[in-house]
Design a protein around this motif. Sequence first.
Motif, short mmCIF file in Angstrom:
data_model
loop_
_atom_site.label_atom_id
_atom_site.label_comp_id
_atom_site.label_asym_id
_atom_site.label_seq_id
_atom_site.Cartn_x
_atom_site.Cartn_y
_atom_site.Cartn_z
N TRP A 1 0.79 -0.99 -0.08
CA TRP A 1 0.13 -0.15 -0.07
C TRP A 1 0.93 1.31 0.01
O TRP A 1 0.61 2.40 -0.79
CB TRP A 1 -1.00 -0.16 1.31
N ASP A 2 2.04 1.21 0.61
CA ASP A 2 2.77 2.30 0.60
C ASP A 2 3.98 2.53 -0.46
O ASP A 2 4.90 3.37 -0.28
CB ASP A 2 3.68 2.29 2.17
N GLU A 3 3.72 1.60 -1.41
CA GLU A 3 4.42 1.68 -2.73
C GLU A 3 5.78 1.13 -2.41
O GLU A 3 6.65 1.89 -3.25
CB GLU A 3 4.34 3.18 -3.21
N LEU B 1 -1.32 -1.99 -8.49
CA LEU B 1 -1.41 -1.31 -7.10
C LEU B 1 -2.30 -0.07 -7.50
O LEU B 1 -3.20 0.23 -6.45
CB LEU B 1 -0.09 -0.80 -6.38
N LYS C 1 -5.80 0.38 -5.41
CA LYS C 1 -6.11 1.53 -4.40
C LYS C 1 -7.35 2.36 -4.87
O LYS C 1 -8.17 3.07 -4.23
CB LYS C 1 -4.87 2.55 -4.53
N ALA D 1 -10.38 0.70 -3.70
CA ALA D 1 -10.30 0.77 -2.28
C ALA D 1 -10.61 1.98 -1.83
O ALA D 1 -11.75 2.20 -1.03
CB ALA D 1 -8.89 0.29 -1.56
N MET D 2 -10.28 3.10 -2.45
CA MET D 2 -10.75 4.54 -2.39
C MET D 2 -12.27 4.59 -2.80
O MET D 2 -12.81 5.45 -2.25
CB MET D 2 -9.84 5.37 -3.13
N GLY E 1 -0.83 -4.41 -2.53
CA GLY E 1 -1.64 -3.53 -1.58
C GLY E 1 -1.50 -4.02 -0.32
O GLY E 1 -2.45 -3.21 0.54
N ARG F 1 -0.66 -4.17 3.72
CA ARG F 1 -0.82 -3.03 4.58
C ARG F 1 -0.20 -3.60 5.94
O ARG F 1 -0.32 -4.74 6.24
CB ARG F 1 -1.94 -2.32 4.84
#
Length: 353
Positions: free
Chosen positions: A97-99, A174, A178, A181-182, A221, A223
């Motif tokens: 998730w944090d790339e 990814l 995201k 998810a968003m 993704g 986390r």
Amino acid sequence: MPKAASTLAACIAMALATPAQAEDWSLVIHGGAGTIQRDAMTPEKDAEIRAALDAALEAGSAVLREGGSSLDAVTAAINILEDDPNFNAGRGAVFTWDETNSLDASIMRGDTLAAGAVAGASTTRHPIDLARKVMEESPHVLLSGEGADQFAREQGLEQVDPSFFFTQERYDALVRFKAHAMQEQQTSQIDVDYKFGTVGAVAMDQSGVITAGTSTGGMTGKRWGRIGDSPIIGAGTYANASCGVSATGTGEIFIRLAVAYRICAGSAWAETPEPVASVREEAIAALMGEVNNQTKTNADLAINAVGELGGSGGVIFLSSDGAPGWSFDTPGMYRGSATSDGEKVVAIYGDEE
């Protein structure tokens, strides 16, 4: 234990731990499972992946052919796959998730039950080599995060800038994840990129020693420092004197079921296992065949159990006769095998032998 039963148990243990012939060897590999279908694969990509699997088989086979160890063969095969961006391990690993890329691996040798694993490495080029160093050069089984990379540096393993692992395809996956998810949609990594690209290998050398290893970038993704089954001994990787397994799939469920261990535990999936001591001594040869066949049965039962809990995936395995095999419940699984009798298989889709 009565003397006859003790003798029988010893004979069975010896038979399980000994290959059919002194110079036999075998190797089986995988590059992940999932929605891998012909109509979604270009001829060029199909050929590219088959070539990569063949190269990994050749790297491992070359070691075994020359009398090298199954440990060296497994690391050689996985090194090839870790450097190939077609697979979710090493270069080409999926993004968190944090790339970032967070790399996991494990390895285990069946004769001694020695094992090593790493989770969350980010600068070590070959995580499987790091897992092996943990096994051979540390008092521990599992190292994680910055500590794992620090240990790798101390051991002289090749370090790279984290950008080495970047591929546009994985980054785009990814971004799609995201976006879903968003939008607060009911989604998961599987919905976005239903392919477990984890790589693995299991080998038996000319001494009859079985080694299993697995390497992965985990889930797109992921986390909070999530760790899946690949670096967990007994879940994604396991080996003993008579069996070796490497897995790929829904990691959380493989962990909960201890899939790799239970496949190698013989009757662990059976409801009413037959007591070994009840088998007459002259039936040992037949029993050995049943044990080897049971490995395949156990693998199928394991994948069924994963499915019953809502997961999916596959495993590769070797049993005491060195016969390579696999089981998966997905449309395809990147896989291959090679043996000392000259047989070689490279396959992608579910309808291939």
